[in-house]
Write an enzyme that holds these catalytic residues in place. Structure first.
Site, PDB file in Angstrom:
ATOM      1  N   ARG A  83     -88.326  87.162  22.573  1.00  0.00           N
ATOM      2  CA  ARG A  83     -87.105  87.818  23.039  1.00  0.00           C
ATOM      3  C   ARG A  83     -86.160  87.992  21.849  1.00  0.00           C
ATOM      4  O   ARG A  83     -85.832  87.015  21.172  1.00  0.00           O
ATOM      5  CB  ARG A  83     -86.432  86.973  24.126  1.00  0.00           C
ATOM      6  CG  ARG A  83     -85.066  87.491  24.512  1.00  0.00           C
ATOM      7  CD  ARG A  83     -84.434  86.731  25.669  1.00  0.00           C
ATOM      8  NE  ARG A  83     -83.130  87.316  25.942  1.00  0.00           N
ATOM      9  CZ  ARG A  83     -81.960  86.717  25.725  1.00  0.00           C
ATOM     10  NH1 ARG A  83     -81.904  85.473  25.274  1.00  0.00           N
ATOM     11  NH2 ARG A  83     -80.837  87.345  25.971  1.00  0.00           N
ATOM     12  N   HIS A 127     -76.375  91.854  22.679  1.00  0.00           N
ATOM     13  CA  HIS A 127     -76.169  90.430  22.447  1.00  0.00           C
ATOM     14  C   HIS A 127     -74.930  90.287  21.556  1.00  0.00           C
ATOM     15  O   HIS A 127     -74.988  89.770  20.449  1.00  0.00           O
ATOM     16  CB  HIS A 127     -77.416  89.791  21.832  1.00  0.00           C
ATOM     17  CG  HIS A 127     -77.531  88.306  22.060  1.00  0.00           C
ATOM     18  ND1 HIS A 127     -78.624  87.704  22.652  1.00  0.00           N
ATOM     19  CD2 HIS A 127     -76.680  87.299  21.768  1.00  0.00           C
ATOM     20  CE1 HIS A 127     -78.437  86.392  22.706  1.00  0.00           C
ATOM     21  NE2 HIS A 127     -77.261  86.107  22.159  1.00  0.00           N
ATOM     22  N   GLU A 172     -75.577  87.317  28.652  1.00  0.00           N
ATOM     23  CA  GLU A 172     -74.430  86.474  28.965  1.00  0.00           C
ATOM     24  C   GLU A 172     -73.094  87.221  28.994  1.00  0.00           C
ATOM     25  O   GLU A 172     -72.190  86.906  28.195  1.00  0.00           O
ATOM     26  CB  GLU A 172     -74.347  85.304  27.977  1.00  0.00           C
ATOM     27  CG  GLU A 172     -75.611  84.475  27.912  1.00  0.00           C
ATOM     28  CD  GLU A 172     -75.437  83.170  27.147  1.00  0.00           C
ATOM     29  OE1 GLU A 172     -74.409  82.997  26.470  1.00  0.00           O
ATOM     30  OE2 GLU A 172     -76.322  82.302  27.262  1.00  0.00           O
ATOM     31  N   ASN A 298     -80.142  81.856  31.305  1.00  0.00           N
ATOM     32  CA  ASN A 298     -79.942  80.976  30.153  1.00  0.00           C
ATOM     33  C   ASN A 298     -79.287  79.702  30.659  1.00  0.00           C
ATOM     34  O   ASN A 298     -78.239  79.757  31.316  1.00  0.00           O
ATOM     35  CB  ASN A 298     -79.007  81.614  29.124  1.00  0.00           C
ATOM     36  CG  ASN A 298     -79.623  82.838  28.448  1.00  0.00           C
ATOM     37  OD1 ASN A 298     -80.783  83.169  28.688  1.00  0.00           O
ATOM     38  ND2 ASN A 298     -78.840  83.500  27.605  1.00  0.00           N
ATOM     39  N   TYR A 300     -77.970  75.756  29.605  1.00  0.00           N
ATOM     40  CA  TYR A 300     -77.721  74.719  28.592  1.00  0.00           C
ATOM     41  C   TYR A 300     -77.112  73.442  29.160  1.00  0.00           C
ATOM     42  O   TYR A 300     -77.432  72.357  28.717  1.00  0.00           O
ATOM     43  CB  TYR A 300     -76.811  75.266  27.489  1.00  0.00           C
ATOM     44  CG  TYR A 300     -77.516  76.278  26.618  1.00  0.00           C
ATOM     45  CD1 TYR A 300     -78.351  75.865  25.579  1.00  0.00           C
ATOM     46  CD2 TYR A 300     -77.392  77.638  26.862  1.00  0.00           C
ATOM     47  CE1 TYR A 300     -79.036  76.787  24.787  1.00  0.00           C
ATOM     48  CE2 TYR A 300     -78.068  78.566  26.074  1.00  0.00           C
ATOM     49  CZ  TYR A 300     -78.886  78.138  25.048  1.00  0.00           C
ATOM     50  OH  TYR A 300     -79.559  79.037  24.273  1.00  0.00           O
ATOM     51  N   GLU A 355     -83.254  81.613  27.835  1.00  0.00           N
ATOM     52  CA  GLU A 355     -82.762  80.698  26.797  1.00  0.00           C
ATOM     53  C   GLU A 355     -82.651  79.296  27.367  1.00  0.00           C
ATOM     54  O   GLU A 355     -82.189  79.111  28.497  1.00  0.00           O
ATOM     55  CB  GLU A 355     -81.366  81.088  26.281  1.00  0.00           C
ATOM     56  CG  GLU A 355     -81.340  82.243  25.323  1.00  0.00           C
ATOM     57  CD  GLU A 355     -79.927  82.543  24.815  1.00  0.00           C
ATOM     58  OE1 GLU A 355     -79.123  81.604  24.690  1.00  0.00           O
ATOM     59  OE2 GLU A 355     -79.654  83.720  24.563  1.00  0.00           O
TER      60      GLU A 355
HETATM   61  C1  FCB Z   1     -76.087  81.202  24.067  1.00  0.00           C
HETATM   62  C2  FCB Z   1     -76.240  82.486  23.279  1.00  0.00           C
HETATM   63  C3  FCB Z   1     -77.163  82.373  22.113  1.00  0.00           C
HETATM   64  C4  FCB Z   1     -77.024  81.053  21.398  1.00  0.00           C
HETATM   65  C5  FCB Z   1     -77.052  79.890  22.368  1.00  0.00           C
HETATM   66  C6  FCB Z   1     -76.948  78.547  21.727  1.00  0.00           C
HETATM   67  O1  FCB Z   1     -74.871  81.227  24.756  1.00  0.00           O
HETATM   68  O2  FCB Z   1     -76.733  83.509  24.121  1.00  0.00           O
HETATM   69  O3  FCB Z   1     -76.951  83.468  21.278  1.00  0.00           O
HETATM   70  O4  FCB Z   1     -75.899  81.048  20.615  1.00  0.00           O
HETATM   71  O5  FCB Z   1     -76.049  80.047  23.313  1.00  0.00           O
END
Ligand code: FCB
Length: 448
Positions: A83, A127, A172, A298, A300, A355
């Site tokens: 990607r 992006h 995002e 995505n 985290y 992600e």
């Molecule tokens: C996300 C972004 C990516 C990267 C990660 C750690 O928010 O999409 O570009 O910076 O975080």
């Protein structure tokens, strides 16, 4: 509940896609070559005080010149999907007007290299690197930008839509709106939460317009969008905390999901927003509500909400990453199950985890990086993903963020997310232990 030795290759179907992710501005460099225009991240990162270490995207990982080597590294990892994003100002310097053939040629070379290794390309159109030319006309606050984006999307799809596996409109949009315009941490660095609201609408509008334009083409690529998402969890069982958590989920996750799947903004969010400068035209919601072929998620961390003490942080039993983000794999499982519960009846398509990854303070010693923390992170998040699949969520791909260390936005080069360590002084890449682990795991999945 999450342990790093519970994940097994047999948990994944043979046709599951294993990938790595990057984005143009974070890796390409070659900022002034072959007719590339300036992006808002060039302007922002060159403004003193905006990026922690003063880093810019001028050279980054020099991927523009080293793409062949980088694709060879992907092949060595054994991934079957990559990607990456197209830099809009590289293919259309100003964001309107002439196409830049030299810019398109770079992506053709990259796609050729990926083809040669049978690695499927998943491209993202936006992006975060808006052409400065469009910013000068008002950027995403300007409705017209959405129409320029649709023209750009159509052109990329016309050229590449027959040879890439998927095209995502945005990466995002929550961040573009709320970090670019809300708190100003990201380009263009505007601090105005009401503007952020309008920007989020124009981003969604641009998504809908781009989907319509691309759908009209005879292409094979699957079309969708990538959203950053989290669960929002109350610090206590109090009604106030629960309401606050529901509001947080509404203003972040549902804010983008509801227009796309239900054709309206979530009422719970609207109720608490300043709508004085929020302009939505009559047909906009119909334009935004287009069928998508995949949803990119995505993930985290979770959002943790306390009304008594808004600064309160979760206990973080599994620790924090180098970003200060809580390691919370359970959130990935809960989020995915929640998405299915809420949106299945509205046509939720297959999900790609576009992600997921972590920054740790990696040390390169004698060519090696012993990042056992990253391996554990990966294992626990894959375990969460398996649990979501077992609960019936259709997840077809996983992309680790990132292939290699790169420009981490306002953190500059201080945060390393890569499976590959990049020595910026020499631009040499080194496989971290996590890269070897990922490689072995992918191989075992194929052979299981
Ligand atoms: C996300 C972004 C990516 C990267 C990660 C750690 O928010 O999409 O570009 O910076 O975080």
């Amino acid at each position: 509940m999450f342990s790093n030795d519970l994940i097994k290759p047999t948990h994944f179907p043979k046709d599951f896609s294993w990938g790595v992710a990057t984005s143009a501005f974070q890796i390409e460099g070659a900022a002034n070559e072959d007719g590339r225009g300036t992006s808002i991240w060039d302007s922002f990162s060159h403004t003193v005080g905006k990026v922690m270490d003063g880093g810019t995207g001028d050279i980054a990982c020099d991927h523009y010149h080293r793409y062949a080597e980088d694709v060879a590294h992907m092949a060595a990892l054994g991934v079957d999907a990559y990607r990456f994003s197209i830099a809009w100002p590289r293919v259309q310097a100003l964001g309107y007007g002439a196409w830049n053939e030299a810019g398109f040629d770079f992506y053709t070379r990259l796609l050729d290299a990926l083809d040669a290794h049978k690695i499927a390309a998943h491209i993202t159109l936006y992006h975060w690197d808006l052409p400065q030319g469009l910013q000068d006309q008002g950027g995403w606050l300007q409705r017209e930008t959405a129409y320029h984006f649709a023209i750009y999307a159509e052109e990329v799809a016309r050229r590449f839509g027959h040879r890439v596996a998927s095209i995502a409109t945005h990466n995002e949009p929550w961040c573009t709106a709320n970090l670019g315009y809300g708190n100003g941490q990201f380009a263009p660095g505007v601090v105005d939460t009401v503007a952020a609201l309008q920007v989020s609408h124009h981003l969604l509008l641009s998504h809908g317009l781009a989907m319509q334009a691309m759908r009209a083409l005879p292409i094979s690529a699957k079309l969708g969008i990538v959203l950053n998402q989290w669960t929002a969890e109350p610090a206590s069982a109090s009604q106030a905390d629960q309401d606050e958590a529901a509001w947080e989920y509404a203003r972040s996750v549902q804010w983008f999901m509801d227009p796309i799947f239900k054709g309206h903004y979530p009422k719970r969010a609207l109720d608490r927003m300043d709508l004085t400068r929020f302009v939505v035209h009559d047909n906009d919601m119909g334009i935004i509500q287009q069928k998508i072929d995949f949803l990119g998620v995505n993930y985290y961390f979770r959002a943790f909400v306390s009304t008594e003490n808004p600064a309160r942080k979760p206990e973080a039993a599994l620790g924090l990453t180098d970003m200060g983000w809580e390691i919370y794999p359970q959130g990935l499982r809960d989020l995915l199950i929640g998405l299915k519960r809420e949106y299945d009846e509205f046509g939720l398509p297959p999900i790609y985890i576009t992600e997921n990854g972590a920054a740790f303070p990696d040390q390169l010693v004698a060519g090696l990086v012993h990042d056992s923390d990253r391996i554990a992170y990966l294992q626990m998040h894959l375990q969460a993903l398996v649990q979501a699949r077992e609960a019936g969520v259709d997840i077809q791909a996983y992309f680790y963020w990132s292939l290699m260390d790169n420009f981490e936005w306002n953190s500059g080069y201080l945060r390393r997310f890569g499976l590959l360590y990049v020595d910026y002084a020499t631009q040499k890449r080194y496989f971290k232990d996590s890269a070897f682990w990922y490689r072995d795991f992918i191989l075992a999945c194929k052979e299981a």
